[in-house]
Structure formats: C-alpha cells, structure tokens
Design a protein around this motif. Structure first.
Motif: not given
Ligand code: P6P
Length: 354
Positions: A116-119, A208-210, A241-247, A261-263, A274-276
């Motif tokens: 459950l990614d982004g849980s 992207a998470n600014h 657009r960034y929801i913070g839930s990868l899927v 983009v998650y560098p 990175g995080k992922l």
C-alpha cells in the motif's frame, strides 16, 4: 454495448496472439486482483472501521506502519503463499525475502510488492496504490533465493499497480502493452476499461516535491525550471501536479502525459539515492512506462538496466514521456557530474550472490 472483457478473458485473448504470454499469468493476476478487491474494500471504508490510523510499529525503513499497510501486506502474502505458482515473495514491509511455507508447493515465479504505497495519505482520504512486479525463477533450488529477487527490470515477466481512488483500477503489462481494468463493485469483477494504454504525445504535468528543492542538484533545479518553461524555447510549460502518492501521480501522468521527478539529493543529505525503491516501485513503473511508449531513468540511464544489489535499494526516479525524461538525463549529465561520480559506485554495486 462494447465487449465485456475480464482479466482472464484478456490474457487468454493475448495468449492467442503472443504464445509466450502463458496462462500462468491468468491465475497469478487473478490472485493479485482478488487481493486488490479485499484491499479496496478496506481502503474505501477505512474511515468507518477502526482500521484507520497508524500502528505502533515501524517498517524496515523506520516508517510508521498504517494498519491498512499491514492488512494489505498480509492479504497479498496469504492469497499467494499456497498456490504453487511462486517460489518466493518480497514486500516493502519486510526486511528479507518471504519464503513459501514448507508445506506448500513452489512455482517458477517471484512476486515483489509494495502492498500500500502512499499509505500515509489514507487518513486524509487521498488515493493510494499497490505496486507489484513478477520475475521468473532463475535459481536452481526448489525455494526462491535473493538471486531470483534481485533481477534487473529488463527481465520482468509482468508488472502492474492497483489504484484505490474514485474507482479501483488494476493496470498491468505482461510485455504486450499496458491494459487497465476497472473494478465493478456490484459484481466484484475487474473489466477492461483502458486497453493498450499509451503515454500521450501531449504533455500536461510535471510532478515533484518542491519542498525538497533546496536539496536538489544544480542540473535537477535547471531541469525543473525547463519543465516550467522558464527558458522559453517555445515549448508549452507543464502544470505542476503532485499528490505525494506515487501510483496516483504516475497514473495521472500516464493518462495525460508528463513526467514524475524524485531525484537524489546532495550527498550531505539523507536521500542521495532518492526515496523510491527500485525493486517494488521503480522497476514495475519503469516496465509499464516502457510498454506504454514512455521511459524511466535514475538520471544516469534506464531504470530497467540497473542490476540491483539489495532488496530495499533506493533509486532516483524520473518517469514519463521519453523526451522529458531524456532531457533530465541531459541536464544531469551536463551540470551534475559531481553527484553522478559519487552515485555511480552505489549504482554499480553487485549483489553478493553474483
Ligand atoms: P515525499 C509515499 O510515502 C511515497 O513513497 C510515494 O508514494 C510518493 O511518491 C513519495 O513517497 C512522496 O514522498 O518526500 O514527496 O513526501
């Protein structure tokens, strides 16, 4: 009324066209679809049952586990541990390989998943997802080993995700294109709703998470400004657009065009790689992106070509329209050589069994 196509019907149809899309996937994908139905039900009523909220446990990454994480993780394992289709499993929620219980038969596939990614978004009613990847067994023994797990994405037999949003969708590929199925809760079945999904030529969004911008390397900073159209070049600027839930971010960009983009950060920071995670997030989505005409990179090269060296290996992740991702590689190659030279030794580590 258009043709009613279930997952089983679709794979059987594919089997006729592509002899190597073996029937094994019908059953394996059905098992995953069944788990998805359970998780969908619990996710949709999380606010009502006492399943909401965090447990007092943390996972291998030190992240507090949501009750639904644990539920999803257990469902996926229990539905697949006795079928005789798998020789091993691996999950974001567990340190090590998940062995098939000794009293069950084993099979010739390995299932890796982020249950459950982004849980962390569940409590605020934001859509979340399950990500899965299926490799073929390559080791000689009866039971799967880390050698079966740590394979490059190029070897994937199948991959996909389930998004628990305004509707529950299962999106998968066995290497013959990307196909989306939507759950009809009234009959408890997934039906083909998005055949042959392709990354559109029109590019609408970048994700992207600014909040992490201060940790981005110079090349990544300039790349994101390029995405915003600051350098002109007559290209239509992308909306953010960034929801913070990868899927969710991946699914929207797959349908509308764009790039996620998650560098990696600067090396003095906590997330230089990175995080992922490569094995059960980036590889699966890179496989889907490639199958849909897109591309995924760690900023240096194709995600699918990386030889993994550990199960929970993190990776910088750029995924979406091929030209947008290749542009990221260009900026990083040109302006971030210091970061690249520090990253390459990690990227090129070989697993102990090799
Ligand atoms: P950040 C969720 O925790 C997740 O693993 C992905 O679903 C999401 O893309 C990313 O982390 C968000 O991370 O640092 O922007 O909050």
């Amino acid at each position: 009324m258009s043709k009613i196509v279930t997952i089983e019907r679709h794979i059987l149809d594919q089997q006729k066209q592509y002899p190597d899309a073996t029937g094994i996937f019908t059953n394996l994908l059905y098992d995953i679809a069944l788990a998805a139905k359970f998780i969908s039900r619990e996710t949709n009523r999380a606010g009502l049952a006492d399943i909401l909220g965090a447990t007092n446990q943390v996972n291998v990454h030190g992240e507090r586990q949501q009750k639904l994480d644990l539920f999803a993780d257990e469902i996926l394992f229990k539905i697949n541990d006795h079928t005789g289709r798998l020789c091993a499993m691996a999950s974001e929620e567990h340190d090590d390989i998940l062995a098939i219980p000794p009293h069950y038969d084993t099979g010739k596939y390995v299932l890796l998943y982020d249950p459950l990614d982004g849980s962390s978004n569940i409590d605020v009613n934001v859509s979340v997802g399950t990500i899965f990847a299926i490799h073929r067994k390559v080791s000689s023994g009866v039971y799967g080993t880390m050698e079966d797990i740590l394979q490059p994405g190029r070897s994937l037999a199948a991959a996909g995700y389930v998004i628990y949003g305004s509707s529950t969708m299962l999106v998968y590929s066995t290497g013959q294109g990307v196909h989306g199925f939507t759950l009809d809760n009234s009959v408890g079945e997934f039906f083909l709703s998005h055949p042959n999904m392709r990354v559109p030529n029109e590019q609408k969004y970048y994700s992207a998470n600014h909040g992490n911008e201060k940790y981005w390397t110079p090349g990544v900073k300039q790349y994101v400004k390029w995405l915003q159209g600051i350098y002109g070049e007559g290209r239509k600027p992308l909306s953010h657009r960034y929801i913070g839930s990868l899927v969710s971010d991946f699914h929207r960009n797959l349908l509308c065009g764009g790039v996620f983009v998650y560098p990696g950060d600067f090396f003095y920071r906590s997330k230089p790689y990175g995080k992922l995670r490569l094995m059960y997030e980036a590889q699966a989505l890179a496989f889907l992106a490639q199958q849909a005409g897109g591309y995924a990179s760690d900023g240096v090269g194709d995600i699918l070509d990386i030889q993994p060296h550990k199960l929970h290996q993190r990776v910088p992740f750029f995924v979406g329209n091929r030209d947008l991702v290749e542009k990221a590689e260009e900026f990083i190659q040109k302006y971030d050589q210091e970061w690249v030279q520090a990253y390459l030794p990690y990227r090129n580590l070989v697993p102990t069994f090799a």
